[in-house]
Design an enzyme around this catalytic site. Sequence first.
Site, PDB file in Angstrom:
ATOM      1  N   ASP A 176     -28.982 -22.428 -13.656  1.00 31.10           N
ATOM      2  CA  ASP A 176     -29.425 -21.593 -12.540  1.00 31.10           C
ATOM      3  C   ASP A 176     -28.413 -21.891 -11.456  1.00 31.10           C
ATOM      4  O   ASP A 176     -28.443 -22.967 -10.852  1.00 31.10           O
ATOM      5  CB  ASP A 176     -30.833 -21.979 -12.085  1.00 31.10           C
ATOM      6  CG  ASP A 176     -31.323 -21.032 -11.009  1.00 31.10           C
ATOM      7  OD1 ASP A 176     -30.562 -20.768 -10.058  1.00 31.10           O
ATOM      8  OD2 ASP A 176     -32.457 -20.538 -11.130  1.00 31.10           O
ATOM      9  N   HIS A 177     -27.487 -20.968 -11.223  1.00 31.23           N
ATOM     10  CA  HIS A 177     -26.352 -21.351 -10.382  1.00 31.23           C
ATOM     11  C   HIS A 177     -26.770 -21.660  -8.945  1.00 31.23           C
ATOM     12  O   HIS A 177     -26.043 -22.317  -8.217  1.00 31.23           O
ATOM     13  CB  HIS A 177     -25.222 -20.308 -10.448  1.00 31.23           C
ATOM     14  CG  HIS A 177     -25.461 -19.089  -9.608  1.00 31.23           C
ATOM     15  ND1 HIS A 177     -26.223 -18.049 -10.033  1.00 31.23           N
ATOM     16  CD2 HIS A 177     -25.034 -18.754  -8.365  1.00 31.23           C
ATOM     17  CE1 HIS A 177     -26.251 -17.109  -9.081  1.00 31.23           C
ATOM     18  NE2 HIS A 177     -25.531 -17.516  -8.058  1.00 31.23           N
ATOM     19  N   HIS A 239     -33.877 -18.050  -9.310  1.00 28.29           N
ATOM     20  CA  HIS A 239     -33.366 -18.577  -8.041  1.00 28.29           C
ATOM     21  C   HIS A 239     -34.466 -18.816  -6.997  1.00 28.29           C
ATOM     22  O   HIS A 239     -34.537 -19.878  -6.388  1.00 28.29           O
ATOM     23  CB  HIS A 239     -32.311 -17.635  -7.457  1.00 28.29           C
ATOM     24  CG  HIS A 239     -31.242 -17.244  -8.440  1.00 28.29           C
ATOM     25  ND1 HIS A 239     -30.751 -18.115  -9.384  1.00 28.29           N
ATOM     26  CD2 HIS A 239     -30.564 -16.081  -8.633  1.00 28.29           C
ATOM     27  CE1 HIS A 239     -29.817 -17.494 -10.107  1.00 28.29           C
ATOM     28  NE2 HIS A 239     -29.695 -16.272  -9.663  1.00 28.29           N
ATOM     29  N   LYS A 329     -31.653  -5.683  -3.438  1.00 28.34           N
ATOM     30  CA  LYS A 329     -30.269  -5.186  -3.455  1.00 28.34           C
ATOM     31  C   LYS A 329     -30.073  -4.180  -2.326  1.00 28.34           C
ATOM     32  O   LYS A 329     -31.032  -3.527  -1.900  1.00 28.34           O
ATOM     33  CB  LYS A 329     -29.985  -4.460  -4.780  1.00 28.34           C
ATOM     34  CG  LYS A 329     -30.054  -5.353  -6.015  1.00 28.34           C
ATOM     35  CD  LYS A 329     -28.787  -6.137  -6.203  1.00 28.34           C
ATOM     36  CE  LYS A 329     -28.780  -6.891  -7.514  1.00 28.34           C
ATOM     37  NZ  LYS A 329     -27.798  -7.987  -7.524  1.00 28.34           N
TER      38      LYS A 329
HETATM   39  C1  BG6 Z   1     -27.375 -13.508 -10.211  1.00 20.04           C
HETATM   40  C2  BG6 Z   1     -28.017 -12.162 -10.335  1.00 20.04           C
HETATM   41  O1  BG6 Z   1     -28.100 -14.476 -10.917  1.00 20.04           O
HETATM   42  O2  BG6 Z   1     -27.303 -13.879  -8.838  1.00 20.04           O
HETATM   43  C3  BG6 Z   1     -27.266 -11.124  -9.514  1.00 20.04           C
HETATM   44  O3  BG6 Z   1     -28.029 -11.771 -11.693  1.00 20.04           O
HETATM   45  C4  BG6 Z   1     -27.109 -11.586  -8.089  1.00 20.04           C
HETATM   46  O4  BG6 Z   1     -27.919  -9.871  -9.552  1.00 20.04           O
HETATM   47  C5  BG6 Z   1     -26.541 -13.007  -8.035  1.00 20.04           C
HETATM   48  O5  BG6 Z   1     -26.236 -10.694  -7.420  1.00 20.04           O
HETATM   49  C6  BG6 Z   1     -26.574 -13.544  -6.610  1.00 20.04           C
HETATM   50  O6  BG6 Z   1     -25.893 -14.764  -6.568  1.00 20.04           O
HETATM   51  P1  BG6 Z   1     -25.220 -15.286  -5.219  1.00 20.04           P
HETATM   52  O7  BG6 Z   1     -24.706 -16.636  -5.560  1.00 20.04           O
HETATM   53  O8  BG6 Z   1     -24.160 -14.299  -4.852  1.00 20.04           O
HETATM   54  O9  BG6 Z   1     -26.326 -15.298  -4.187  1.00 20.04           O
END
Ligand code: BG6
Length: 496
Positions: A176-177, A239, A329
């Site tokens: 989960d980045h 997230h 979005k």
């Molecule tokens: C991803 C989603 O996990 O996270 C994307 O699939 C989203 O839809 C992205 O745009 C958002 O990541 P960050 O790091 O730009 O907030």
Amino acid sequence: MSNMIVILGASGDLTARKLIPALYNNFRKKRLPEGTSVLGFARRPYTDDEFRQKMKEAVVSFAADDFDKEEWERFSGLLFYHQGAFSDEEHYQGLSQRMSTLGSAPQNCVFYLSTAPEFYPMIVTHLAAANLLSETEGGYRRVIAEKPFGRDLESALSLNRVLHGALQEHQIYRIDHYLGKETVQNVVVFRFGNAIFEPLWNRNYVDHVQITVAESAGIEHRANYYDTAGVLRDMFQNHLLQLLSLVAMEPPAVFDADTLRNEKVKVLSALREISPEHSARSTVRGQYEGYLTENGVGRNSTTETFAAVRLFIDNWRWQGVPFYLRSGKLLKEKVSEITVQFRRPPTQILDVQAGKTELFTNRLSIQIQPNEGMHLRFLAKVPDEGMQTRPVEMAFNFRESFGAKAIPEAYERLLLDALNGDASLFARSDEIELAWKFIDSIREGWKSEYAPPMMQYEKGTWGPRAADDLLGRDGRWWGQGSGNDDGPMQNPIARA
Ligand code: BG6
């Protein structure tokens, strides 16, 4: 002993945009363990040199500020490519042979699943059949799985079953980045490394908590995936619920992967499911105007591009404290922010101008991105104006305090942790399953007769009005923007 990262799906976007730039940065910072090589595996017929050239272009565009030709030459010598099809069992034998020619035994190996998720079960089964996942030879074997991890509880359970058939839980790293973001990790340091906030972090002092992950970008070229997912699956299940767990969890007794994740699991287990009857009162869904005419989107699609949810955590710390989560979005700004709003102090004892400080509350805003930092709002006396008061702010900014380059990409940390065997910042199977259970309860409500209507919203706004009403009904309002006086948590009455 050699270390190898095998990227399955190496010709895809993630490899070029995130993985290789992150590995290159780790190499430059001399953090990549000695003897590490990277082997790309995908269907496209690249030679090693062609792969290196593609990756060079990617690093120049995505890690551009830091491109250093000599460092790149050294790093690119660690990159290799092997052509193969995920569906062909025999190609994994070829992969295995290639791996043994590149590294010495025993080998430590991380397999990165950077493919469409429907391939995960097949890939893992084939890797296991080629004896690439067994740790008995003295080196470790780990698998990193990108999100999405399933699309509901049932599919997540079934994916976990396949993975657990070939691997032990300690070998699986579910990405989960958001957990790789410095500001997200700082939530834990902030809460448990300071004496002055934790005593107030509960239902006695906190009125409510807001978590906003707003995006100004649209669905871009991902309509095929996005239209089958929607924001609940794409952002909330992972997230937003991860952020919620870190904000709401109890202090772990020690800082290791299992103890930390046990605490997060307790939060997720205490989430009150949203029953269909409460669906319209506790959730909002929206679609931006024009979504239905986007390329690749079904003309009658009911996929939500925005959602707001009011939830409760039924435990001693948080009983009765609402948590408001929203994400969408094509909103007004890209901003991820956690706001802890404290209870209102009895400011009527002060000589205040009616309608202004009367509504004052302390508020802590944690800016995850951009303008990474924190803002604490408190009340101060206006000089030379009798006892008139005004809210003011104390601010901390990561880049000002630690320098402009202090914030690395999430994948740098996550890849290193996976190589070093630290799973703290990865999701465990029970976290994933509990998160899906909660999201499924919302989706059930959306299919029921009690479903909230799908609201249209204009691009570049903060989403449908119904999201304001969700808080408005409780006498609250969203914080918007990023920490200045006209920004977050301004009471519309106070601003008037
Ligand atoms: C991803 C989603 O996990 O996270 C994307 O699939 C989203 O839809 C992205 O745009 C958002 O990541 P960050 O790091 O730009 O907030």
